[in-house]
Design an enzyme around this catalytic site. Structure first.
Site, short mmCIF file in Angstrom:
data_model
loop_
_atom_site.label_atom_id
_atom_site.label_comp_id
_atom_site.label_asym_id
_atom_site.label_seq_id
_atom_site.Cartn_x
_atom_site.Cartn_y
_atom_site.Cartn_z
CE LYS A 208 -25.10 19.65 0.57
NZ LYS A 208 -26.50 19.51 0.14
CG ASP B 247 -32.76 15.36 -0.49
OD1 ASP B 247 -32.66 16.57 -0.23
OD2 ASP B 247 -33.64 14.64 0.01
CB SER B 248 -28.12 14.17 2.89
OG SER B 248 -27.95 15.53 3.18
NE ARG C 260 -22.61 16.33 2.23
CZ ARG C 260 -23.80 16.46 2.81
NH1 ARG C 260 -24.89 16.32 2.11
NH2 ARG C 260 -23.89 16.76 4.09
CG ASN D 37 -23.47 24.06 1.33
OD1 ASN D 37 -22.26 24.23 1.44
ND2 ASN D 37 -24.24 23.65 2.33
CB ALA D 38 -19.42 27.91 -0.35
CE1 TYR E 233 -32.43 16.73 13.45
CE2 TYR E 233 -31.77 16.94 11.15
CZ TYR E 233 -32.72 17.10 12.15
OH TYR E 233 -33.94 17.64 11.84
CG ASP E 234 -22.68 16.20 12.19
OD1 ASP E 234 -22.89 15.07 11.71
OD2 ASP E 234 -22.24 17.15 11.51
CE LYS F 38 -20.53 14.55 8.88
NZ LYS F 38 -21.37 15.71 9.00
P1 IMP Z 1 -29.43 18.74 2.45
O1 IMP Z 1 -29.36 17.45 1.74
O2 IMP Z 1 -28.18 19.53 2.34
O3 IMP Z 1 -30.67 19.51 2.11
O4 IMP Z 1 -29.52 18.38 4.00
C1 IMP Z 1 -30.70 18.02 4.61
C2 IMP Z 1 -30.62 18.07 6.12
O5 IMP Z 1 -30.21 16.80 6.61
C3 IMP Z 1 -29.65 19.06 6.74
O6 IMP Z 1 -30.21 20.33 6.83
C4 IMP Z 1 -29.44 18.43 8.10
O7 IMP Z 1 -30.53 18.69 8.93
C5 IMP Z 1 -29.44 16.95 7.79
N1 IMP Z 1 -28.10 16.43 7.51
C6 IMP Z 1 -27.63 15.96 6.32
N2 IMP Z 1 -26.35 15.57 6.42
C7 IMP Z 1 -25.99 15.80 7.70
C8 IMP Z 1 -24.75 15.64 8.40
O8 IMP Z 1 -23.72 15.20 7.87
N3 IMP Z 1 -24.75 16.01 9.70
C9 IMP Z 1 -25.84 16.52 10.32
N4 IMP Z 1 -27.01 16.70 9.72
C10 IMP Z 1 -27.09 16.35 8.40
#
Ligand code: IMP
Length: 203
Positions: free
Chosen positions: A14, A71-72, A183, A11-12, A156-157, A177
């Protein structure tokens, strides 16, 4: 010795944030593609920490550098922590966030006040050249809004209302943000960990 830090993401956006925050550690910062690593990664962990480590370790097996991965996701208390580690896959990877967000709001139709508590969580794993792992984890706390609002951000923001700011996460400026996000805070904490480890090493 100048270490290389490799971030296990394609992901650019990130990578930009990571370069900005970790830039002054004095290490070379590379995406996994720039480091020549492209492993098959199966994210089958049950926690954000497990998944972050799975990703970091898969790339570490290829490069043996300092390898970071995050991971988030969104954790909604009223529905048992869903969508959690399944945030991206919730209702199917190709379902729009308009639909996912409305579905979460609908599932919370009987929840009031503090019952609507929710948060974004981010775990970062760093696998060090000797194979040991360090984690940092941070949250961005809020409540699920009655209806989506705002056009900034992603995912989901629009449904996470941040009481201190009186708006949803999608209505914050990018600067706001980044300063308070799960993150951003986990990355700042990781920077302190890495600085400590690198200083200890050079003693
Ligand atoms: P990943 O960690 O980049 O794989 O993110 C996992 C998923 O969590 C994303 O695709 C979103 O659905 C959700 N997510 C993570 N961080 C955020 C955020 O800052 N805003 C909105 N959704 C988020």
């Amino acid at each position: 010795m100048k270490h290389r830090i490799v971030f296990a993401t394609g992901n650019a956006g990130k990578m930009r944030e990571i370069r900005l925050i970790l830039g002054d550690l004095g290490c070379q910062i590379l995406s996994m593609k720039e480091a020549g690593a492209d492993p098959v990664i199966v994210e089958d962990g049950k926690t954000f920490g497990e998944n972050a480590e799975i990703k970091a370790r898969a790339v570490w097996e290829c490069t043996k550098d300092i390898v970071l991965a995050d991971d988030s996701g969104l954790v909604v208390d009223y529905i048992g922590g869903e969508p959690g580690v399944y945030s991206a896959r919730y209702m199917g990877e190709n379902t729009s966030y308009e639909i996912k967000n409305q579905n979460i709001i609908d599932r919370l139709k009987d929840a009031e006040g503090e019952e609507r508590s929710a948060r974004f969580v981010c775990n970062i794993a760093a696998v060090m050249p000797d194979g040991h792992v360090v984690h940092t984890e941070s949250t961005m706390e809020g409540i699920i809004a009655d209806k989506p609002a705002g056009s900034g951000g992603f995912g989901y923001d629009p449904i996470l209302f941040i009481p201190e700011y009186g708006v949803t996460s999608a209505e914050l400026t990018i600067e706001q943000k980044n300063r308070i996000s799960h993150r951003g805070k986990a990355l700042e904490a990781m920077k302190m960990e890495l600085r400590r480890i690198l200083e200890e090493e050079s003693l």
